[in-house]
Motif scaffolding. Structure first.
Motif, PDB file in Angstrom:
ATOM      1  N   LEU A  37      62.662   3.330 -36.907  1.00  0.00           N
ATOM      2  CA  LEU A  37      64.023   1.970 -36.038  1.00  0.00           C
ATOM      3  C   LEU A  37      63.087   1.958 -34.556  1.00  0.00           C
ATOM      4  O   LEU A  37      63.278   2.580 -34.220  1.00  0.00           O
ATOM      5  N   TYR A  72      73.098  -0.444 -32.443  1.00  0.00           N
ATOM      6  CA  TYR A  72      73.534  -0.852 -33.574  1.00  0.00           C
ATOM      7  C   TYR A  72      72.830   0.178 -34.222  1.00  0.00           C
ATOM      8  O   TYR A  72      72.690   0.381 -35.774  1.00  0.00           O
ATOM      9  N   ILE A  73      72.601   1.080 -33.421  1.00  0.00           N
ATOM     10  CA  ILE A  73      71.745   2.739 -34.980  1.00  0.00           C
ATOM     11  C   ILE A  73      73.172   2.706 -35.767  1.00  0.00           C
ATOM     12  O   ILE A  73      73.008   3.259 -36.260  1.00  0.00           O
ATOM     13  N   ARG A 118      74.419   3.384 -38.962  1.00  0.00           N
ATOM     14  CA  ARG A 118      74.359   4.930 -39.629  1.00  0.00           C
ATOM     15  C   ARG A 118      75.362   4.901 -40.232  1.00  0.00           C
ATOM     16  O   ARG A 118      75.550   5.732 -41.890  1.00  0.00           O
ATOM     17  N   PHE A 161      67.199   8.880 -40.312  1.00  0.00           N
ATOM     18  CA  PHE A 161      66.514   7.624 -39.151  1.00  0.00           C
ATOM     19  C   PHE A 161      65.576   8.187 -38.819  1.00  0.00           C
ATOM     20  O   PHE A 161      65.915   8.712 -37.662  1.00  0.00           O
ATOM     21  N   THR A 198      63.857   7.357 -35.307  1.00  0.00           N
ATOM     22  CA  THR A 198      63.741   6.513 -33.985  1.00  0.00           C
ATOM     23  C   THR A 198      62.925   6.286 -33.110  1.00  0.00           C
ATOM     24  O   THR A 198      62.647   7.993 -32.682  1.00  0.00           O
ATOM     25  N   PHE A 229      71.307   8.602 -28.460  1.00  0.00           N
ATOM     26  CA  PHE A 229      70.435   7.543 -29.799  1.00  0.00           C
ATOM     27  C   PHE A 229      70.306   9.325 -30.658  1.00  0.00           C
ATOM     28  O   PHE A 229      70.892   9.055 -32.467  1.00  0.00           O
ATOM     29  N   SER A 267      70.757   9.498 -35.261  1.00  0.00           N
ATOM     30  CA  SER A 267      69.142  10.428 -35.419  1.00  0.00           C
ATOM     31  C   SER A 267      68.834  10.934 -36.031  1.00  0.00           C
ATOM     32  O   SER A 267      69.701  12.102 -35.466  1.00  0.00           O
TER      33      SER A 267
END
Ligand code: DX5
Ligand code: ZN
Length: 226
Positions: free
Chosen positions: A39, A56-57, A61, A68, A70, A84, A89
């Motif tokens: 990401l 957005y992450i 999820r 993830f 990141t 994050f 993440s």
């Protein structure tokens, strides 16, 4: 950890996907057999491009169990590490060039219970991150100047991968070496030979008509290069 596992880890980057349809992109990645999703977070300051942030992450999820990975291409990432992490993440990678407090930044990631990665740009020597190599889970070697997908692989990065491989053998460190930028079926053998454990792939992955075959081909080519 076995220092040099035979199998390469593949982390497709959704930067090269259609941002209006991330669920299809995630499906494409899981169907390809890759375990990670890369990401790319960009702030328009550290790099000349802007992508997405923690919300957005967090939304992604809810849609997948992929790991993830990141990659924060943002100035002073310490300002956003908690967000994050809370967004889901699993690995958070920060750039050496983006913070005056690299050690603190990596410690914050570990305190959040996440895996910590340090990234270096093509013009940054490995020596700049030697003081933190004992505390990271991943080192991300940029093989293009960050900001955009679809750029040409910078060959010198394989020398840095080799250096990082030697350092971890000598010191008994545990980090995995990841490479990001211009990785495809024609360049993967170079980084595999140098000792890489994981590759990011954006445009090559998403432009492939058969991502599963593409990943298999990467793994075979990398295996053949050892
Ligand atoms: C570049 C990003 C990369 C990018 C790679 O700034 O960090 O992750 O998505 O894309 P390709 O594989 O097309 O070079
Ligand atoms: Zn990236």
């Amino acid at each position: 950890m076995d220092m040099k596992e035979n199998s390469l880890l593949v982390s497709p980057s959704i930067l090269a996907s259609d941002f209006s349809d991330p669920v299809s992109a995630l499906e494409k990645i899981s169907q390809s057999g890759a375990d990670y999703v890369h990401l790319d977070v960009m702030d328009g300051m550290f790099v000349p491009n802007i992508t997405f942030g923690p919300k957005y992450i967090g939304d992604l999820r809810k849609r997948t169990d992929l790991v993830f990975d990141t990659h924060l291409m943002i100035m002073e990432p310490e300002r956003y590490i908690r967000q994050f992490a809370e967004a889901g993440s699993d690995i958070i990678t920060v750039h050496q060039e983006a913070t005056r407090h690299l050690h603190r930044c990596l410690a914050m990631i570990k305190e959040e219970g996440k895996e910590a990665g340090v990234a270096i740009n093509p013009a940054t020597p490995v020596e700049e991150i030697v003081p933190v190599l004992d505390m990271v889970d991943y080192v991300l070697v940029m093989s293009v100047d960050p900001g955009f997908g679809g750029q040409k692989f910078i060959r010198y990065s394989s020398r840095k991968i080799g250096q990082l491989d030697s350092i971890r053998r000598r010191e008994g460190y545990q980090y995995l070496i990841n490479v990001d930028g211009g990785i495809n079926e024609n360049t993967v053998h170079i980084v595999a030979k140098a000792g890489v454990d994981m590759v990011v792939t954006g445009s090559a992955f998403f432009s492939s008509p058969d991502p599963a075959a593409f990943v298999e081909n990467l793994l075979e080519t990398a295996g053949g290069a050892l």
